[in-house]
Design an enzyme around this catalytic site. Sequence first.
Site, PDB file in Angstrom:
ATOM      1  N   HIS A  42       0.841  -1.167  -0.039  1.00 44.54           N
ATOM      2  CA  HIS A  42       0.036  -0.002   0.020  1.00 44.54           C
ATOM      3  C   HIS A  42       0.857   1.335  -0.125  1.00 44.54           C
ATOM      4  O   HIS A  42       2.153   1.287   0.412  1.00 44.54           O
ATOM      5  CB  HIS A  42      -0.883   0.083   1.436  1.00 44.54           C
ATOM      6  CG  HIS A  42       0.060   0.105   2.474  1.00 44.54           C
ATOM      7  ND1 HIS A  42       0.298  -1.169   3.211  1.00 44.54           N
ATOM      8  CD2 HIS A  42       0.534   1.127   3.263  1.00 44.54           C
ATOM      9  CE1 HIS A  42       1.235  -0.652   4.307  1.00 44.54           C
ATOM     10  NE2 HIS A  42       1.338   0.669   4.281  1.00 44.54           N
ATOM     11  N   HIS A 126       5.522   6.504  -0.964  1.00 43.64           N
ATOM     12  CA  HIS A 126       6.555   5.450  -1.145  1.00 43.64           C
ATOM     13  C   HIS A 126       5.443   4.135  -0.692  1.00 43.64           C
ATOM     14  O   HIS A 126       4.672   4.158   0.091  1.00 43.64           O
ATOM     15  CB  HIS A 126       7.406   5.530  -0.235  1.00 43.64           C
ATOM     16  CG  HIS A 126       6.989   5.674   1.476  1.00 43.64           C
ATOM     17  ND1 HIS A 126       6.687   6.629   1.944  1.00 43.64           N
ATOM     18  CD2 HIS A 126       6.796   4.416   2.427  1.00 43.64           C
ATOM     19  CE1 HIS A 126       6.094   6.360   3.261  1.00 43.64           C
ATOM     20  NE2 HIS A 126       6.461   5.136   3.465  1.00 43.64           N
TER      21      HIS A 126
HETATM   22  O1  3AM Z   1       3.836   1.281   4.907  1.00 45.71           O
HETATM   23  P1  3AM Z   1       4.538   2.400   5.314  1.00 45.71           P
HETATM   24  O2  3AM Z   1       5.703   2.261   5.686  1.00 45.71           O
HETATM   25  O3  3AM Z   1       4.113   3.221   4.538  1.00 45.71           O
HETATM   26  O4  3AM Z   1       5.597   2.388   8.772  1.00 45.71           O
HETATM   27  C1  3AM Z   1       4.051   2.218   9.206  1.00 45.71           C
HETATM   28  C2  3AM Z   1       3.299   2.057   7.822  1.00 45.71           C
HETATM   29  O5  3AM Z   1       3.546   2.920   6.821  1.00 45.71           O
HETATM   30  C3  3AM Z   1       3.349   3.479   9.351  1.00 45.71           C
HETATM   31  O6  3AM Z   1       1.958   3.308   9.123  1.00 45.71           O
HETATM   32  C4  3AM Z   1       1.906   2.328   8.028  1.00 45.71           C
HETATM   33  C5  3AM Z   1       1.217   1.198   8.525  1.00 45.71           C
HETATM   34  O7  3AM Z   1       1.513   0.819   9.684  1.00 45.71           O
HETATM   35  N1  3AM Z   1       3.415   4.041  10.838  1.00 45.71           N
HETATM   36  C6  3AM Z   1       3.477   3.014  12.011  1.00 45.71           C
HETATM   37  N2  3AM Z   1       3.751   3.545  13.017  1.00 45.71           N
HETATM   38  C7  3AM Z   1       3.766   5.033  12.501  1.00 45.71           C
HETATM   39  C8  3AM Z   1       3.878   6.200  13.412  1.00 45.71           C
HETATM   40  N3  3AM Z   1       4.021   6.168  14.651  1.00 45.71           N
HETATM   41  C9  3AM Z   1       3.760   4.987  11.082  1.00 45.71           C
HETATM   42  N4  3AM Z   1       3.795   6.221  10.482  1.00 45.71           N
HETATM   43  C10 3AM Z   1       3.997   7.412  11.497  1.00 45.71           C
HETATM   44  N5  3AM Z   1       4.082   7.324  12.806  1.00 45.71           N
END
Ligand code: 3AM
Length: 189
Positions: A42, A126
């Site tokens: 995603h 990304h």
């Molecule tokens: O799939 P991506 O890497 O775009 O990294 C986590 C993931 O993003 C991000 O939310 C998406 C689904 O879990 N994520 C998890 N914890 C986070 C936080 N504390 C976060 N993004 C920002 N702050």
Amino acid sequence: MRLFAAVLPPARAIDELAVAVERLHTLPGSGGLRWTGHDGWHFTLAFLGEVDEEILPVIEERFGRAAARQDPFPLRLHGGGHFGRRALWVGAAGGIDAMRLLADRADAAARRAGVAMEEHRAYKAHLTIARSRTGFDTDLRPYVEALAHFEGTAWTVGELALVRSNPPVPGVPGAQPRYEPVRVWPLGR
Ligand code: 3AM
């Protein structure tokens, strides 16, 4: 429940990416990476974090409005990048400005619904394909180089998705969160 807003690529884009990612597995150091599951691929638009189920209806109402304000836009998977030595990702091209606008709208919608959002950072489209395993320190640059010429087939982003992230099974090494779309809204209607 832990929630985030996302753009979910269609099956064709996922399949094309799967072929490209398969090739990366042969590069040095790949054993130090935890590859994300294809079914969870995603583009995160906004991370809402832990949200009280009671405010879900308000979030849904706001997200519906945000989606309606935005016309569908073209997007394709394009090249790659990395966040330090932590995360390896595939980028996007074609409708980046529209994607950023949708990310801003999702962030604003969540705030208006009462979600305590973190500071809104500059949005970088990304799709995370791998993360470093704990204790490993893989140089991700060769992976980014290998992805430099990757171009997926364009599609039309026509939906905003609200996704629930279910925590990995405790005690299982390498277990990943399970992503479950809660609701999707068509763009522009
Ligand atoms: O799939 P991506 O890497 O775009 O990294 C986590 C993931 O993003 C991000 O939310 C998406 C689904 O879990 N994520 C998890 N914890 C986070 C936080 N504390 C976060 N993004 C920002 N702050």
